[in-house]
Design a protein around this motif. Structure first.
Motif, PDB file in Angstrom:
ATOM      1  N   LEU A  45     -11.571  13.679  13.726  1.00  0.00           N
ATOM      2  CA  LEU A  45     -10.866  12.588  14.988  1.00  0.00           C
ATOM      3  C   LEU A  45      -9.035  13.036  13.844  1.00  0.00           C
ATOM      4  N   LEU A  46      -8.560  13.193  15.395  1.00  0.00           N
ATOM      5  CA  LEU A  46      -7.480  13.679  15.432  1.00  0.00           C
ATOM      6  C   LEU A  46      -6.390  12.468  15.991  1.00  0.00           C
ATOM      7  N   VAL A  47      -6.190  12.226  15.350  1.00  0.00           N
ATOM      8  CA  VAL A  47      -5.831  10.330  15.891  1.00  0.00           C
ATOM      9  C   VAL A  47      -3.737  10.127  15.088  1.00  0.00           C
ATOM     10  N   SER A  48      -2.774   9.690  15.406  1.00  0.00           N
ATOM     11  CA  SER A  48      -1.848   9.430  15.543  1.00  0.00           C
ATOM     12  C   SER A  48      -1.575   7.786  14.852  1.00  0.00           C
ATOM     13  N   CYS A  49      -0.909   7.252  13.957  1.00  0.00           N
ATOM     14  CA  CYS A  49      -0.508   6.360  13.372  1.00  0.00           C
ATOM     15  C   CYS A  49      -0.639   4.995  14.160  1.00  0.00           C
ATOM     16  N   SER A  50      -0.018   5.461  15.450  1.00  0.00           N
ATOM     17  CA  SER A  50      -0.072   4.275  16.241  1.00  0.00           C
ATOM     18  C   SER A  50      -1.728   3.585  17.141  1.00  0.00           C
ATOM     19  N   ASP A  51      -2.152   5.090  16.966  1.00  0.00           N
ATOM     20  CA  ASP A  51      -3.720   4.852  18.055  1.00  0.00           C
ATOM     21  C   ASP A  51      -4.684   3.987  16.383  1.00  0.00           C
ATOM     22  N   ALA A  52      -3.831   3.786  15.580  1.00  0.00           N
ATOM     23  CA  ALA A  52      -5.522   2.952  14.611  1.00  0.00           C
ATOM     24  C   ALA A  52      -4.372   2.972  13.171  1.00  0.00           C
ATOM     25  N   ARG A  53      -5.036   1.652  13.020  1.00  0.00           N
ATOM     26  CA  ARG A  53      -5.041   0.765  11.793  1.00  0.00           C
ATOM     27  C   ARG A  53      -5.318   1.417  10.814  1.00  0.00           C
ATOM     28  N   LYS A  54      -6.829   1.229  11.108  1.00  0.00           N
ATOM     29  CA  LYS A  54      -7.801   1.080   9.852  1.00  0.00           C
ATOM     30  C   LYS A  54      -8.738   2.918  10.226  1.00  0.00           C
ATOM     31  N   ILE A  55      -8.814   2.755   9.091  1.00  0.00           N
ATOM     32  CA  ILE A  55      -9.400   4.057   8.968  1.00  0.00           C
ATOM     33  C   ILE A  55     -10.609   4.511   8.544  1.00  0.00           C
ATOM     34  N   PRO A  56     -12.281   5.418   9.368  1.00  0.00           N
ATOM     35  CA  PRO A  56     -13.078   5.352   8.527  1.00  0.00           C
ATOM     36  C   PRO A  56     -13.155   5.597   7.365  1.00  0.00           C
ATOM     37  N   GLY A  57     -13.689   4.866   6.849  1.00  0.00           N
ATOM     38  CA  GLY A  57     -14.288   4.861   5.282  1.00  0.00           C
ATOM     39  C   GLY A  57     -15.604   5.750   4.899  1.00  0.00           C
ATOM     40  N   VAL A  58     -15.972   5.406   4.030  1.00  0.00           N
ATOM     41  CA  VAL A  58     -17.083   5.705   3.365  1.00  0.00           C
ATOM     42  C   VAL A  58     -17.751   4.793   2.508  1.00  0.00           C
ATOM     43  N   THR A  59     -19.320   3.978   2.627  1.00  0.00           N
ATOM     44  CA  THR A  59     -20.234   3.904   2.419  1.00  0.00           C
ATOM     45  C   THR A  59     -21.810   4.590   1.311  1.00  0.00           C
ATOM     46  N   SER A  60     -22.187   3.599   0.367  1.00  0.00           N
ATOM     47  CA  SER A  60     -23.026   4.205  -0.403  1.00  0.00           C
ATOM     48  C   SER A  60     -24.234   4.078   0.223  1.00  0.00           C
ATOM     49  N   LYS A  61     -25.044   5.292   0.257  1.00  0.00           N
ATOM     50  CA  LYS A  61     -26.527   5.667   0.752  1.00  0.00           C
ATOM     51  C   LYS A  61     -27.270   3.619   0.819  1.00  0.00           C
ATOM     52  N   ASP A  62     -26.765   3.194   0.360  1.00  0.00           N
ATOM     53  CA  ASP A  62     -27.724   1.669  -0.333  1.00  0.00           C
ATOM     54  C   ASP A  62     -26.830   0.618   1.176  1.00  0.00           C
ATOM     55  N   GLY A  63     -25.889   1.367   1.444  1.00  0.00           N
ATOM     56  CA  GLY A  63     -25.237  -0.013   2.267  1.00  0.00           C
ATOM     57  C   GLY A  63     -23.909  -0.999   1.354  1.00  0.00           C
ATOM     58  N   LEU A  64     -24.580  -0.560  -0.449  1.00  0.00           N
ATOM     59  CA  LEU A  64     -23.566  -1.868  -1.194  1.00  0.00           C
ATOM     60  C   LEU A  64     -22.270  -1.611  -1.112  1.00  0.00           C
ATOM     61  N   ASN A  65     -21.579  -0.607  -1.838  1.00  0.00           N
ATOM     62  CA  ASN A  65     -20.068  -0.155  -2.120  1.00  0.00           C
ATOM     63  C   ASN A  65     -19.623   0.567  -0.296  1.00  0.00           C
ATOM     64  N   GLU A  66     -18.693   0.322  -0.205  1.00  0.00           N
ATOM     65  CA  GLU A  66     -17.555   1.004   0.027  1.00  0.00           C
ATOM     66  C   GLU A  66     -15.709   0.861   0.734  1.00  0.00           C
ATOM     67  N   ILE A  67     -15.050   2.193   0.833  1.00  0.00           N
ATOM     68  CA  ILE A  67     -13.992   2.065   0.633  1.00  0.00           C
ATOM     69  C   ILE A  67     -13.683   2.250   2.073  1.00  0.00           C
ATOM     70  N   VAL A  68     -11.995   1.500   2.154  1.00  0.00           N
ATOM     71  CA  VAL A  68     -12.086   2.748   3.705  1.00  0.00           C
ATOM     72  C   VAL A  68     -10.447   2.745   3.781  1.00  0.00           C
ATOM     73  N   GLU A  91       2.532   3.614   5.712  1.00  0.00           N
ATOM     74  CA  GLU A  91       2.067   4.037   3.966  1.00  0.00           C
ATOM     75  C   GLU A  91       0.274   3.539   4.731  1.00  0.00           C
ATOM     76  N   LEU A  92      -0.484   3.837   3.163  1.00  0.00           N
ATOM     77  CA  LEU A  92      -1.450   3.871   3.510  1.00  0.00           C
ATOM     78  C   LEU A  92      -1.827   3.119   2.245  1.00  0.00           C
ATOM     79  N   PHE A  93      -2.705   2.219   2.761  1.00  0.00           N
ATOM     80  CA  PHE A  93      -3.651   1.393   1.841  1.00  0.00           C
ATOM     81  C   PHE A  93      -5.369   1.486   1.874  1.00  0.00           C
ATOM     82  N   TYR A  94      -5.893   0.913   1.283  1.00  0.00           N
ATOM     83  CA  TYR A  94      -7.139   0.457   0.681  1.00  0.00           C
ATOM     84  C   TYR A  94      -8.100  -0.212   0.677  1.00  0.00           C
ATOM     85  N   ASP A  95      -9.306  -0.508   0.955  1.00  0.00           N
ATOM     86  CA  ASP A  95      -9.679  -1.605   0.764  1.00  0.00           C
ATOM     87  C   ASP A  95     -11.526  -1.602  -0.009  1.00  0.00           C
TER      88      ASP A  95
END
Length: 641
Positions: free
Chosen positions: A19-42, A50-54
């Motif tokens: 992805l090539l995007v600018s700050c104004s185009d997206a608030r959420k950034i694709p993150g990564v999820t564990s193979k079992d689907g239980l744990n995710e960080i975005v 300013e950068l944040f994570y959940d």
């Protein structure tokens, strides 16, 4: 034969796009999820860049909208950031053996991706994200090459914990003659509580930090992994405004054992490229999942020692605790005899051995009896590379098997760098390493498997120094396995039975059980030769037979501050060990169906005088077993074929 194997596999991306995007185009950034689907960080960017994570676990938020970013001496990565690239998700497999650990064989699969950002001046910062079935992690990275040193003035990383959560946190002591050394109590606190009644003046909270969130349905352990000489050790700020625990660097004045030429500025600095430590968030539905996690070693660099056949775990006699470090050759020889009598592999000659001109006769006596000696050293003598290498070479030539290097008392980058250099130089001489008065390990026993144990714990020496220790020791022994011991091998120095300056309140079985609860590559047993020789034959047999490290561990009961019950297995030997962290009787019920093939089992529990006596009984193996812990008590079960 190579005992320590590892494998890292990068597989085909699951989401093949950039992805090539600018700050104004997206608030959420694709993150990564564990193979079992239980744990995710975005990640997400606000309008100010300013950068944040959940972080989510099973679709529930466990860490919400927490800040990221760095402020460097030459660039600001705290705001005005835009995204330049998001790499595809890729798989990463960590398959290796641990010489020291709860589990011998580790095989975990992670998903990972990187987010590359640019600040207002066009400088780049990479955030690596990773997710596995035990949690998530992230780290900062500068990829470009540059000769000039870059200094990180401030790290903005925070961990926002819901205000209704509870935590087990250890104060990070300010600099002193013996601090910081991670030797304070873990306190059960509410989010936002300030530090009260630490052992020493304190300036923050230590990592690992344990949190119970989401109405007590999830556990989090916040820790570091892979910290090397390119960075300092970090802790958390003392006050959590809005529930955010922020990362803080080592303090400038942590220089007790450093040489005078060390500058006061303790900010981390390095040339580019620069990969920083993982900020690791281990997640579990049960505290036992935290205890058993290997995520900290999973993310640490693989072994740097190709042939580890010379490295072996074991048990050691140790004169210091019972003999006030008298430094007498006759005392050292008695403890060599103790090790030989109990079939222990090692003995430790502590501080005054070095002060008495390095008595080679004690080494010769130990080696003649087939006992491998450790010797003590002062950290301040190990900072200069030539001195360090010459000393280690001399020790090896004298017949030393390992070194205990003491009084680091610093998380500064210089101390971390020297500790890693010690591991490396000791490995070249085929010497094992035990560090004391030190920072907490950060997965280093995978990278340097000759690193077999470390202090960084409020252990049994506190019966000599800390008046509050007897009343809190039982509780701490049901907290530290979920915190300190997850980070790496722990030299708790168990089995302190003799009553010392501050009288013991734990039962004798409780003290014995700590040898099976804590994991340490070399277990240094406290107490005197006389004390061990006076034990019942069945207890002597146990101390001769129990291993120092394990092939497999299961958590049967896990409630930090209250109770811990573990099932341990090494080769054909199987044990179940439990500790009561409270001053009340505690009933437990356990399922022993998996042990039905054993003919019977040996139960070690409290005798007539719980403080001093043992009861040893042979009992049948039943599918359901009920027991009532004595106050501050314990039990040990050995299954017999």
């Amino acid at each position: 034969m190579k005992l320590f194997l590892y494998q890292r596999l990068i597989v085909v991306a699951f989401i093949p796009f950039v992805l090539l995007v600018s700050c104004s185009d997206a608030r959420k950034i694709p993150g990564v999820t564990s193979k079992d689907g239980l744990n995710e960080i975005v990640l997400s960017l606000n309008k100010q860049g300013e950068l944040f994570y959940d972080v989510k676990h099973d679709n529930e938020i466990v860490i919400e909208h927490s800040p990221l970013g760095l402020i460097c001496d030459d660039e600001d990565f705290s705001r005005g950031l835009t995204i330049t690239e998001i790499t595809p998700v890729a798989g990463q497999r960590e398959k290796y053996e641990l010489i020291v650990g709860h589990q011998k064989n580790v095989d975990h699969v992670f998903n990972r991706r990187s987010v590359i950002l640019k600040n207002g001046t066009g400088a780049f910062l990479t955030i690596d994200l990773i997710a596995g079935d035990e949690g998530v992690a992230f780290r900062y990275r500068f990829s470009e090459e540059r000769k000039e040193m870059r200094v990180v003035e401030k790290e903005l990383t925070g961990f926002r914990i819901e205000k209704s959560a509870k935590a087990w946190l250890q104060p990070y002591n300010s600099a002193g003659n013996y601090t910081p050394a991670y030797e304070d109590f873990y306190f059960n606190v509410s989010i936002g509580d300030t530090i009260e009644n630490p052992r020493n003046k304190s300036v923050g909270w230590c990592m690992p930090a344990l949190f119970n969130v989401n109405n007590k349905s999830n556990w989090l352990l916040i820790a570091e992994s892979g910290t090397d000489g390119s960075f300092c050790g970090c802790h958390l700020n003392p006050n959590s405004e809005d529930g955010i625990y922020k990362v803080e660097f080592a303090n400038d004045n942590e220089v007790v054992t450093l040489k005078a030429e060390i500058k006061n500025n303790a900010k981390p600095r390095y040339t580019l490229p620069w990969t920083m430590p993982w900020r690791t968030i281990i997640i579990g539905d049960d505290a036992g999942e935290i205890l058993l996690s290997t995520m900290i070693t999973d993310l640490a660099p693989a072994s740097k020692i190709e042939d580890t056949s010379w490295i072996s775990s074991g048990k050691a006699s140790w004169a210091w605790w019972s003999h006030d470090c008298d430094g007498l050759a006759s005392t050292y020889n008695k403890f060599t005899d103790l090790a030989a009598d109990f079939n222990w592999e090692y003995t430790l000659f502590d501080a005054k051995w070095e002060a008495s001109n390095r008595d080679s006769a004690t080494l010769d006596y130990a080696n003649a009896r087939g006992i491998k000696p450790f010797v003590w050293g002062y950290s301040g003598d190990y900072y200069k590379p030539e001195n360090r290498r010459n000393t280690l070479k001399t020790f090896k030539e004298m017949g030393v098997a390992g070194v205990k290097i003491d009084f680091w008392c610093s998380d500064r980058q210089e101390a971390i760098k020297t500790i890693h250099a010690l591991f490396k130089d000791a490995a070249e001489q085929k010497l094992l390493v035990n560090i004391h008065g030190c920072t907490v390990p950060r997965g280093w026993h995978r990278t340097w498997p000759n690193f077999v144990t470390a202090e960084a714990v409020l252990g049994t020496e506190s019966y000599l120094y800390e008046p509050r220790f007897p009343a809190t020791a039982a509780e701490q022994n049901t907290v530290l396995p979920f915190t300190r011991n997850v980070a790496g091998p722990t030299d708790y120095t168990p089995v302190a039975l003799t009553i010392r300056k501050f009288p013991r309140l734990n039962t004798a079985v409780h003290e014995l059980a700590t040898a099976l609860v804590y994991t340490s590559g070399v277990i240094h047993f406290a107490d005197s030769k006389k004390s061990f020789e006076s034990l019942p034959d069945e207890i002597k047999t146990l101390l001769k037979e129990i291993p120092a490290t394990w092939d497999h561990t299961e958590s049967l009961m896990a409630e930090p501050g209250k109770v811990i019950v573990l099932a341990r297995q090494k080769n054909a030997r199987s044990y179940v060990v439990g500790i009561n962290g409270t001053d009340k009787e505690l009933p437990v019920k356990l399922n022993f169906e998996k042990y039905s093939s054993f003919s019977n089992c040996t139960l070690i529990s409290e005798g007539d005088d719980p403080l001093m006596d043992f009861s040893v009984k042979t009992i049948p193996v039943t599918s359901r077993w009920s027991y009532t812990f004595a106050p501050r008590g314990a039990f040990i079960i050995r299954f017999n074929k």
